[in-house]
Motif scaffolding. Structure first.
Motif, PDB file in Angstrom:
ATOM      1  N   VAL A 103      -0.846  51.496  34.906  1.00 19.04           N
ATOM      2  CA  VAL A 103      -1.486  52.930  34.935  1.00 19.04           C
ATOM      3  C   VAL A 103      -3.208  52.383  35.289  1.00 19.04           C
ATOM      4  CG1 VAL A 103       0.424  54.699  32.958  1.00 19.04           C
ATOM      5  CG2 VAL A 103      -1.841  52.959  32.069  1.00 19.04           C
ATOM      6  N   ASP A 104      -3.991  54.087  35.703  1.00 15.33           N
ATOM      7  CA  ASP A 104      -4.718  52.767  35.778  1.00 15.33           C
ATOM      8  C   ASP A 104      -5.947  52.379  36.997  1.00 15.33           C
ATOM      9  OD1 ASP A 104      -5.545  55.821  34.499  1.00 15.33           O
ATOM     10  OD2 ASP A 104      -6.240  54.581  32.363  1.00 15.33           O
ATOM     11  N   ILE A 105      -4.376  51.744  37.843  1.00 15.80           N
ATOM     12  CA  ILE A 105      -5.009  50.811  38.932  1.00 15.80           C
ATOM     13  C   ILE A 105      -5.921  51.700  39.195  1.00 15.80           C
ATOM     14  CG2 ILE A 105      -3.894  49.958  41.170  1.00 15.80           C
ATOM     15  CD1 ILE A 105      -1.476  50.614  39.741  1.00 15.80           C
ATOM     16  N   ASN A 106      -7.342  50.482  39.452  1.00 19.81           N
ATOM     17  CA  ASN A 106      -8.433  51.001  40.579  1.00 19.81           C
ATOM     18  C   ASN A 106      -9.409  51.940  39.603  1.00 19.81           C
ATOM     19  OD1 ASN A 106     -10.540  50.913  42.511  1.00 19.81           O
ATOM     20  ND2 ASN A 106     -10.642  52.257  43.046  1.00 19.81           N
ATOM     21  N   LYS A 107      -9.136  51.804  37.914  1.00 18.53           N
ATOM     22  CA  LYS A 107      -9.888  52.536  36.950  1.00 18.53           C
ATOM     23  C   LYS A 107     -11.206  52.465  36.903  1.00 18.53           C
ATOM     24  CE  LYS A 107     -10.249  52.595  31.604  1.00 18.53           C
ATOM     25  NZ  LYS A 107      -9.794  52.444  30.684  1.00 18.53           N
ATOM     26  N   GLY A 108     -11.892  53.663  37.117  1.00 21.53           N
ATOM     27  CA  GLY A 108     -13.159  53.611  36.931  1.00 21.53           C
ATOM     28  C   GLY A 108     -13.879  53.691  38.554  1.00 21.53           C
ATOM     29  N   ASN A 109     -13.047  54.300  38.542  1.00 24.11           N
ATOM     30  CA  ASN A 109     -13.447  54.825  40.386  1.00 24.11           C
ATOM     31  C   ASN A 109     -12.868  56.194  41.322  1.00 24.11           C
ATOM     32  OD1 ASN A 109     -14.714  52.345  42.135  1.00 24.11           O
ATOM     33  ND2 ASN A 109     -12.758  51.428  40.648  1.00 24.11           N
ATOM     34  N   LYS A 110     -14.030  56.459  41.862  1.00 19.52           N
ATOM     35  CA  LYS A 110     -12.888  58.153  42.156  1.00 19.52           C
ATOM     36  C   LYS A 110     -11.238  58.303  42.288  1.00 19.52           C
ATOM     37  CE  LYS A 110     -17.569  59.662  43.202  1.00 19.52           C
ATOM     38  NZ  LYS A 110     -18.825  59.767  45.043  1.00 19.52           N
ATOM     39  N   GLN A 111     -10.793  57.096  43.032  1.00 19.64           N
ATOM     40  CA  GLN A 111      -9.130  57.340  43.524  1.00 19.64           C
ATOM     41  C   GLN A 111      -8.689  56.126  42.505  1.00 19.64           C
ATOM     42  OE1 GLN A 111      -9.086  55.788  47.563  1.00 19.64           O
ATOM     43  NE2 GLN A 111      -9.733  57.598  48.288  1.00 19.64           N
ATOM     44  N   ILE A 112      -7.631  57.111  42.075  1.00 21.17           N
ATOM     45  CA  ILE A 112      -7.152  55.736  41.224  1.00 21.17           C
ATOM     46  C   ILE A 112      -5.873  55.737  40.925  1.00 21.17           C
ATOM     47  CG2 ILE A 112      -6.735  57.856  38.897  1.00 21.17           C
ATOM     48  CD1 ILE A 112      -7.404  56.423  37.011  1.00 21.17           C
ATOM     49  N   ALA A 113      -4.916  55.449  40.838  1.00 18.70           N
ATOM     50  CA  ALA A 113      -3.157  54.804  41.209  1.00 18.70           C
ATOM     51  C   ALA A 113      -2.796  54.350  40.094  1.00 18.70           C
ATOM     52  CB  ALA A 113      -3.290  53.953  42.232  1.00 18.70           C
ATOM     53  N   HIS A 114      -1.461  54.873  39.564  1.00 16.86           N
ATOM     54  CA  HIS A 114      -0.275  54.799  38.590  1.00 16.86           C
ATOM     55  C   HIS A 114       0.998  54.289  39.274  1.00 16.86           C
ATOM     56  CE1 HIS A 114      -1.996  56.755  36.730  1.00 16.86           C
ATOM     57  NE2 HIS A 114      -2.462  58.371  36.905  1.00 16.86           N
ATOM     58  N   ALA A 115       1.423  52.534  39.581  1.00 19.43           N
ATOM     59  CA  ALA A 115       2.701  52.439  39.661  1.00 19.43           C
ATOM     60  C   ALA A 115       4.123  52.672  39.402  1.00 19.43           C
ATOM     61  CB  ALA A 115       2.556  50.800  39.391  1.00 19.43           C
ATOM     62  N   ILE A 116       4.628  52.576  40.253  1.00 17.52           N
ATOM     63  CA  ILE A 116       6.521  54.200  40.117  1.00 17.52           C
ATOM     64  C   ILE A 116       6.944  52.991  40.122  1.00 17.52           C
ATOM     65  CG2 ILE A 116       5.188  55.900  39.740  1.00 17.52           C
ATOM     66  CD1 ILE A 116       6.259  56.534  42.684  1.00 17.52           C
ATOM     67  N   ASN A 117       8.715  53.124  40.176  1.00 23.86           N
ATOM     68  CA  ASN A 117       9.363  51.596  39.720  1.00 23.86           C
ATOM     69  C   ASN A 117      10.419  52.076  41.271  1.00 23.86           C
ATOM     70  OD1 ASN A 117      10.783  54.010  38.489  1.00 23.86           O
ATOM     71  ND2 ASN A 117      11.762  51.851  37.259  1.00 23.86           N
ATOM     72  N   ARG A 118      10.378  53.818  41.502  1.00 24.46           N
ATOM     73  CA  ARG A 118      11.167  53.745  42.683  1.00 24.46           C
ATOM     74  C   ARG A 118      10.261  54.278  43.725  1.00 24.46           C
ATOM     75  NH1 ARG A 118      16.862  54.097  42.112  1.00 24.46           N
ATOM     76  NH2 ARG A 118      17.339  53.174  40.382  1.00 24.46           N
ATOM     77  N   VAL A 119      10.921  54.893  44.693  1.00 23.79           N
ATOM     78  CA  VAL A 119      10.093  55.816  45.939  1.00 23.79           C
ATOM     79  C   VAL A 119      10.548  57.241  45.698  1.00 23.79           C
ATOM     80  CG1 VAL A 119       9.645  56.248  48.486  1.00 23.79           C
ATOM     81  CG2 VAL A 119      10.055  54.062  47.525  1.00 23.79           C
ATOM     82  N   LEU A 120       9.134  58.443  45.939  1.00 23.39           N
ATOM     83  CA  LEU A 120       9.322  59.354  45.734  1.00 23.39           C
ATOM     84  C   LEU A 120      10.013  59.906  46.917  1.00 23.39           C
ATOM     85  CD1 LEU A 120       6.156  60.621  44.427  1.00 23.39           C
ATOM     86  CD2 LEU A 120       8.049  60.716  43.015  1.00 23.39           C
ATOM     87  N   ARG A 121      11.420  60.401  46.926  1.00 23.40           N
ATOM     88  CA  ARG A 121      11.814  61.542  47.755  1.00 23.40           C
ATOM     89  C   ARG A 121      11.453  63.177  48.144  1.00 23.40           C
ATOM     90  NH1 ARG A 121      17.550  58.288  46.775  1.00 23.40           N
ATOM     91  NH2 ARG A 121      17.026  56.392  46.357  1.00 23.40           N
ATOM     92  N   PRO A 122      11.031  63.249  49.168  1.00 27.58           N
ATOM     93  CA  PRO A 122      10.596  64.445  49.378  1.00 27.58           C
ATOM     94  C   PRO A 122      12.059  65.404  49.560  1.00 27.58           C
ATOM     95  CG  PRO A 122       9.976  62.711  51.019  1.00 27.58           C
ATOM     96  CD  PRO A 122      10.413  62.445  50.279  1.00 27.58           C
ATOM     97  N   ILE A 123      13.315  64.841  49.673  1.00 24.25           N
ATOM     98  CA  ILE A 123      14.196  65.853  50.079  1.00 24.25           C
ATOM     99  C   ILE A 123      15.404  64.658  49.577  1.00 24.25           C
ATOM    100  CG2 ILE A 123      13.317  66.441  52.709  1.00 24.25           C
ATOM    101  CD1 ILE A 123      15.564  64.318  53.236  1.00 24.25           C
ATOM    102  N   ASP A 124      16.213  66.004  49.731  1.00 22.52           N
ATOM    103  CA  ASP A 124      17.760  65.617  48.447  1.00 22.52           C
ATOM    104  C   ASP A 124      18.163  64.300  49.848  1.00 22.52           C
ATOM    105  OD1 ASP A 124      19.604  65.053  46.947  1.00 22.52           O
ATOM    106  OD2 ASP A 124      19.810  67.301  46.396  1.00 22.52           O
ATOM    107  N   LEU A 125      18.241  63.282  49.317  1.00 17.15           N
ATOM    108  CA  LEU A 125      19.712  62.466  50.316  1.00 17.15           C
ATOM    109  C   LEU A 125      21.054  62.404  49.680  1.00 17.15           C
ATOM    110  CD1 LEU A 125      16.679  59.278  50.653  1.00 17.15           C
ATOM    111  CD2 LEU A 125      16.888  61.501  52.018  1.00 17.15           C
TER     112      LEU A 125
END
Length: 206
Positions: free
Chosen positions: A184-206
């Motif tokens: 969590v909180d990758i790039n903390k202290g900046n306007k753009q922040i990120a969190h790492a995830i262990n799978r790719v989010l899927r925008p459709i039902d595969l």
């Protein structure tokens, strides 16, 4: 699902995703720095043997921006724009390839090449935008977001599930395992922040 079916399904989301990619000015908040997430991704020097960083994601971003310099994905290089990105690790992409093909690539380069076979630039663009939320959510806010539906830059929602300090994201694929936040909180202290995830989010039902 074969590669042709996958391409047809993914192509269906591209136009709407890119058309819906908007970033509104954020209300004034506490002062933050403006290091962009693109700078974070570029800090690594490319493919390596560390499956827990973001070399494949960086390659996907640079591939889209090389072909489409005006893509909404370029917001990741604009450190003045507040946003949250859920960043799939290299291992997340390898899991995606294995899920789709039954084969596990041995290298990061081979993993990206396998992804590129089923996802053209427009599809990569849409999938990347599905990982970006046009608001800044640090770990503290995410942990208080159980049940929240976050609208992504792809104009599609992801749902947050929190149990204790474990966070999962529910995407459009109801059959696959849900991505879990692993850092969590990758790039903390900046306007753009990120969190790492262990799978790719899927925008459709595969």
């Amino acid at each position: 699902m074969n590669q042709r079916q996958l391409k047809i399904g993914l192509v269906g989301l591209v136009t709407a995703a890119v058309a819906g990619a908007t970033f509104s000015p954020a209300p004034a908040q506490a002062a933050l720095d403006d290091r962009s997430l693109a700078e974070v991704l570029a800090a690594d020097k490319g493919y390596d043997r560390n499956w827990h960083d973001f070399d494949i994601l960086e390659k996907a971003v640079t591939t889209v921006l090389k072909a489409k310099p005006n893509s909404p994905v370029s917001v990741l290089a604009d450190g003045d724009t507040r946003l949250t990105a859920f960043l799939p690790t290299d291992a997340a992409f390898r899991r995606l390839v294995k899920d789709l093909s039954g084969k596990q690539p041995r290298t990061e380069r081979a993993t990206f090449n396998a992804v590129a076979k089923v996802a053209d630039v427009d599809t990569l663009e849409a999938v990347l935008l599905y990982h970006v939320v046009p608001q800044r959510l640090n770990a503290k806010k995410v942990l208080k977001s159980d049940g929240a539906k976050l609208k992504t830059a792809a104009n599609l929602n992801i749902t947050v599930r929190v149990k204790g300090k474990k966070v999962k994201l529910i995407d459009k694929d109801r059959d696959a395992q849900n991505p879990r936040v692993v850092a969590v909180d990758i790039n903390k202290g900046n306007k753009q922040i990120a969190h790492a995830i262990n799978r790719v989010l899927r925008p459709i039902d595969l």
